[in-house]
Design an enzyme around this catalytic site. Structure first.
Site, PDB file in Angstrom:
ATOM      1  N   LEU A  46       0.863  -1.180   0.000  1.00 12.55           N
ATOM      2  CA  LEU A  46       0.000   0.000   0.000  1.00 12.55           C
ATOM      3  C   LEU A  46       0.898   1.227   0.000  1.00 12.55           C
ATOM      4  O   LEU A  46       1.949   1.230   0.665  1.00 12.55           O
ATOM      5  CB  LEU A  46      -0.875   0.039   1.257  1.00 12.55           C
ATOM      6  CG  LEU A  46      -2.225  -0.679   1.250  1.00 12.55           C
ATOM      7  CD1 LEU A  46      -2.889  -0.535   2.611  1.00 12.55           C
ATOM      8  CD2 LEU A  46      -3.147  -0.160   0.158  1.00 12.55           C
ATOM      9  N   ASP A  47       0.512   2.269  -0.721  1.00  9.72           N
ATOM     10  CA  ASP A  47       1.276   3.517  -0.682  1.00  9.72           C
ATOM     11  C   ASP A  47       1.316   4.055   0.746  1.00  9.72           C
ATOM     12  O   ASP A  47       0.363   3.859   1.511  1.00  9.72           O
ATOM     13  CB  ASP A  47       0.637   4.564  -1.599  1.00  9.72           C
ATOM     14  CG  ASP A  47       0.755   4.202  -3.065  1.00  9.72           C
ATOM     15  OD1 ASP A  47       1.683   3.460  -3.418  1.00  9.72           O
ATOM     16  OD2 ASP A  47      -0.093   4.673  -3.857  1.00  9.72           O
TER      17      ASP A  47
END
Length: 313
Positions: A46-47
């Site tokens: 996930l960013d």
């Protein structure tokens, strides 16, 4: 206090609730700082600004990465109208603004159904995809743009769950590879206004839900749980299972793929489907692919997971 070693943390899949501002690799480093593990990986990042579910894999479970990455995902995304940014999300610099007051809830409701189905999407520059070995986000920060091939993605379901303009919130069930920051900009384009992704939470990966995940600042609590995480077989509950007979177990240990008796062939999944080959006691022996005439071709073999391989979810 030194790092802790425990068999119950090896060969497992751990759903973790990642907080905003840290990367998936920060979460992995936190795990390694607490516990002695030789091998640890993940099943999709996930960013850093995004929150929610990531899957950490230890030991033999690192071999499951691709099988888990292919699971459908669910996201809750806030989208802001009226501003476009260079990163396509709220962390970037505003590059364009426009009036959004003419947009109504009804306008958004008309667009939502058109998003469902397969579509091609160009990956964003601010992503972990690599170009000649360099992550695209590194090139983007240097002001570079490179050609990216569009990729097919699919949205299975999209719901509008809240509107407080210029913000609105959607929940998206989608395939691997969909970028919500790109989708946010695409929706704005359909509405005729610039837009970007505000906040993002991943709430589900296949049968793994955020409600059962351990917060990333509470990873130390795993050692106090009697049976933390998911065993290899439990993590692959989306793949049909075949329990091996003693003779099939012996053959598998010698590299011989099992042949399913003719009396049970009708209960097999279709040819080409994946199956779990499970030892007595629940330990995952291999992942196979159903072949004609009851044969199973071995795709991935797993070492003995010992006590950590049984009794887990």
């Amino acid at each position: 206090m030194g790092r802790i070693f425990s068999d119950k943390l090896i060969d497992k899949v751990f759903p973790v609730d990642k907080s905003a501002g840290v990367s998936t690799y920060d979460t992995i480093r936190s795990f390694k700082k607490l516990f002695k593990v030789k091998k640890i990986g993940h099943a999709g990042t996930l960013d850093p600004p995004a929150m929610g579910l990531v899957l950490l894999l230890t030991g033999e479970a690192t071999k499951l990465s691709n099988y888990l990455m292919d699971l459908p995902k669910t996201y809750v995304a806030d989208i802001k109208l009226g501003e476009k940014t260079d990163t396509q999300d709220a962390t970037g610099k505003i590059t364009e603004t426009a009036e959004w007051g003419h947009v109504t809830t009804e306008n958004i409701e008309r667009i939502i159904p058109t998003l469902i189905g397969k579509r091609e999407q160009v990956p964003p520059m601010y992503s972990a995809l690599k170009h000649k070995g360099t992550p695209l986000y590194v090139l983007a920060r240097q002001g570079q743009q490179v050609e990216r091939e569009p990729r097919e993605v699919e949205m299975y379901k999209v719901d509008l769950i809240d509107v407080d303009l210029p913000y609105f919130r959607i929940e998206v069930d989608c395939s691997r590879g969909l970028y919500l920051r790109v989708l946010a900009e695409e929706i704005g384009a359909e509405l005729g206004v610039p837009s970007h992704l505000g906040s993002l939470v991943r709430t589900r990966i296949g049968h793994f839900g955020l409600e059962s995940a351990t917060p990333d600042n509470e990873l130390g609590s795993l050692i106090d749980q009697e049976n933390p995480g998911y065993s290899l077989s439990g993590a692959l509950e989306h793949i049909p299972e075949i329990y091996l007979t003693p003779s099939q177990e012996a053959g598998l240990s010698n590299g011989i793929a099992p042949k399913i008796p003719p009396t049970t062939i009708t209960s097999l999944p279709p040819v080409g489907s994946l199956v779990r080959l499970v030892h007595d006691g629940g330990r995952l022996g291999a992942i196979g692919e159903v072949a004609p005439a009851g044969f199973v071709q071995i795709r991935r073999v797993f070492k003995d997971q010992g006590a950590a391989g049984s009794g887990s979810r």
